[in-house]
Design a protein around this motif. Structure first.
Motif, PDB file in Angstrom:
ATOM      1  N   SER A  86       0.832  -1.197  -0.040  1.00  0.00           N
ATOM      2  CA  SER A  86       0.085   0.175  -0.012  1.00  0.00           C
ATOM      3  C   SER A  86       1.017   1.229   0.007  1.00  0.00           C
ATOM      4  O   SER A  86       1.924   1.373   0.747  1.00  0.00           O
ATOM      5  CB  SER A  86      -0.893  -0.108   1.349  1.00  0.00           C
ATOM      6  OG  SER A  86      -1.947   1.077   1.330  1.00  0.00           O
ATOM      7  N   ASP A 115      -3.360   4.575  -3.231  1.00  0.00           N
ATOM      8  CA  ASP A 115      -2.441   3.885  -3.955  1.00  0.00           C
ATOM      9  C   ASP A 115      -2.059   2.414  -3.382  1.00  0.00           C
ATOM     10  O   ASP A 115      -2.184   2.241  -2.329  1.00  0.00           O
ATOM     11  CB  ASP A 115      -1.313   4.693  -4.119  1.00  0.00           C
ATOM     12  CG  ASP A 115      -1.350   5.953  -4.723  1.00  0.00           C
ATOM     13  OD1 ASP A 115      -2.611   6.039  -5.430  1.00  0.00           O
ATOM     14  OD2 ASP A 115      -0.628   6.709  -4.817  1.00  0.00           O
ATOM     15  N   GLY A 116      -1.703   1.599  -4.338  1.00  0.00           N
ATOM     16  CA  GLY A 116      -1.319   0.255  -3.947  1.00  0.00           C
ATOM     17  C   GLY A 116      -1.131  -0.727  -5.095  1.00  0.00           C
ATOM     18  O   GLY A 116      -1.472  -0.280  -6.136  1.00  0.00           O
ATOM     19  N   TRP A 138      -1.673  -2.596 -10.403  1.00  0.00           N
ATOM     20  CA  TRP A 138      -1.630  -1.446  -9.343  1.00  0.00           C
ATOM     21  C   TRP A 138      -3.012  -0.642  -9.252  1.00  0.00           C
ATOM     22  O   TRP A 138      -3.803  -0.784 -10.452  1.00  0.00           O
ATOM     23  CB  TRP A 138      -0.261  -0.431  -9.981  1.00  0.00           C
ATOM     24  CG  TRP A 138      -0.516   0.137 -11.110  1.00  0.00           C
ATOM     25  CD1 TRP A 138      -0.029  -0.277 -12.431  1.00  0.00           C
ATOM     26  CD2 TRP A 138      -1.115   1.333 -11.455  1.00  0.00           C
ATOM     27  NE1 TRP A 138      -0.224   0.538 -13.532  1.00  0.00           N
ATOM     28  CE2 TRP A 138      -0.712   1.477 -12.876  1.00  0.00           C
ATOM     29  CE3 TRP A 138      -1.633   2.567 -10.948  1.00  0.00           C
ATOM     30  CZ2 TRP A 138      -1.120   2.800 -13.414  1.00  0.00           C
ATOM     31  CZ3 TRP A 138      -1.781   3.684 -11.398  1.00  0.00           C
ATOM     32  CH2 TRP A 138      -1.829   3.902 -12.758  1.00  0.00           C
ATOM     33  N   SER A 180      -6.615   0.696   0.109  1.00  0.00           N
ATOM     34  CA  SER A 180      -5.548  -0.059  -0.011  1.00  0.00           C
ATOM     35  C   SER A 180      -4.932  -0.608   1.307  1.00  0.00           C
ATOM     36  O   SER A 180      -4.008  -1.408   1.187  1.00  0.00           O
ATOM     37  CB  SER A 180      -4.577   0.266  -1.159  1.00  0.00           C
ATOM     38  OG  SER A 180      -3.707   1.281  -0.478  1.00  0.00           O
ATOM     39  N   ALA A 213       2.994   0.517  -6.162  1.00  0.00           N
ATOM     40  CA  ALA A 213       2.263   1.206  -5.234  1.00  0.00           C
ATOM     41  C   ALA A 213       2.667   2.638  -5.058  1.00  0.00           C
ATOM     42  O   ALA A 213       2.193   3.309  -4.202  1.00  0.00           O
ATOM     43  CB  ALA A 213       2.597   0.305  -3.936  1.00  0.00           C
TER      44      ALA A 213
END
Length: 334
Positions: free
Chosen positions: A41, A68-69, A90, A102, A127
């Motif tokens: 993450s 994001d992750g 992603w 995430s 990520a």
């Protein structure tokens, strides 16, 4: 009911006080969604600000943060190609207007928000991408190709700035100049590909930026601090030039020199990565996929911690000292 581990908070406050590891029900993918088993993450300053309460109270009764992750698709909902199961991906906008981001072993989200991750890229690479890389791409290319142009990236050592410097070189800009506060940050911007690095704290910063272009001036600016840098912008930006701004924390309500900029036909573009137009997002994803497959991008990491210590990654995003991404390892063997 299947359960999962997640990092979550139910009130805003200091990271080490409000972020706790919890057992929560594992989500199921709805129509048009995929279920992703998260490997890594990515934490961004926006995550830290929301958790700290600087943007208001907690947006939901319980928040699993992070947009994001990267990970692997575990299952798909109705209307999604079953062939996507097992695909490395992603993520972008995982937590945008959603309570479940995430920072958990599993996240369900719209299928288009899980982008295939080329084999050449690691989960950690994936990520790093969502907010910083997409912001950098939009700022650089929103007004057309940059080949042959002179580009300035302010905050060239930041996560967005470092990607913008690399992308400007990949986009064949004529020159790529970065501004930093000097020291290790200047070295980092140069390592990312900046051909000239200027200390923005120096009184002759504008002169040095112009000198880096041999007096031609700047055609496109990727701007982290619009208000504070407006004086330098006015001194270096060419007629028909564009400043694409994604921040103005120091001066959130700057006085705009409208007529001087209008009579130079200059463009001020506001960039908010969460609301990218579909064509711009698709263009960014296409370029990122190509660059990732070719190993053309570097993804510096400043801090990488286990899920139980996710508060450390949040704290790292609260100041300006960090050079590189702050990542959380969520699960192994994904």
């Amino acid at each position: 009911m299947p359960m999962m581990r997640a990092l979550a908070y139910d009130r805003c406050g200091p990271a080490r006080e409000v972020l706790t590891l919890r057992d929560l029900p594992r989500p199921e993918p709805g129509p048009g969604e995929v279920l992703v088993r998260v490997a890594v993450s990515g934490v961004n300053p926006s995550d830290a600000k929301t958790r700290a309460g600087t943007r208001g109270p907690a947006p939901f009764a319980l928040v699993v943060p992070h947009s994001d992750g990267a990970g692997r698709i575990e299952a798909v909902g109705a209307g999604v190609d079953p062939g996507r199961v097992g695909q490395r991906v992603w993520l972008w906008n995982a937590a945008w207007k959603r309570p479940m981001g995430s920072a958990a072993e599993f996240v369900a989200l719209p299928a288009q928000q899980a982008v295939p991750l080329p084999d050449a890229a690691s989960y950690a690479d994936g990520a790093c991408l969502g907010i910083p890389a997409m912001t950098a791409h939009r700022c650089l290319f929103s007004d057309g190709p940059i080949e042959g142009l002179d580009v300035l990236v302010t905050g060239g050592a930041g996560s967005v700035g470092a990607y913008a410097v690399q992308m400007a070189r990949l986009g064949r800009a004529r020159t790529v100049t970065a501004t930093t506060s000097g020291g290790a940050k200047a070295e980092h911007a140069a390592a990312m590909g900046a051909q000239a690095v200027v200390n923005y704290r120096e009184s002759d910063a504008a002169d040095r930026i112009l000198a880096a272009t041999r007096g031609r001036g700047i055609d496109r600016i990727v701007e982290v601090e619009f208000g504070a840098n407006l004086g330098v912008t006015r001194a270096v930006l060419n007629a028909n030039g564009t400043v694409a701004a994604y921040g103005s924390m120091a001066e959130p309500e700057p006085r705009l020199p409208f007529y001087p900029m209008m009579f130079a036909a200059q463009t001020l573009r506001m960039v908010l990565v969460y609301l990218l137009p579909l064509p711009a997002r698709n263009a960014a994803i296409a370029d990122l996929t190509d660059w990732l497959a070719r190993g053309a991008l570097r993804h510096p990491v400043a801090l990488r911690v286990p899920l139980a210590e996710g508060w450390r990654a949040h704290e790292a995003c609260e100041g300006n000292d960090r050079i590189g991404a702050a990542l959380i390892d969520v699960a192994e063997g994904v």
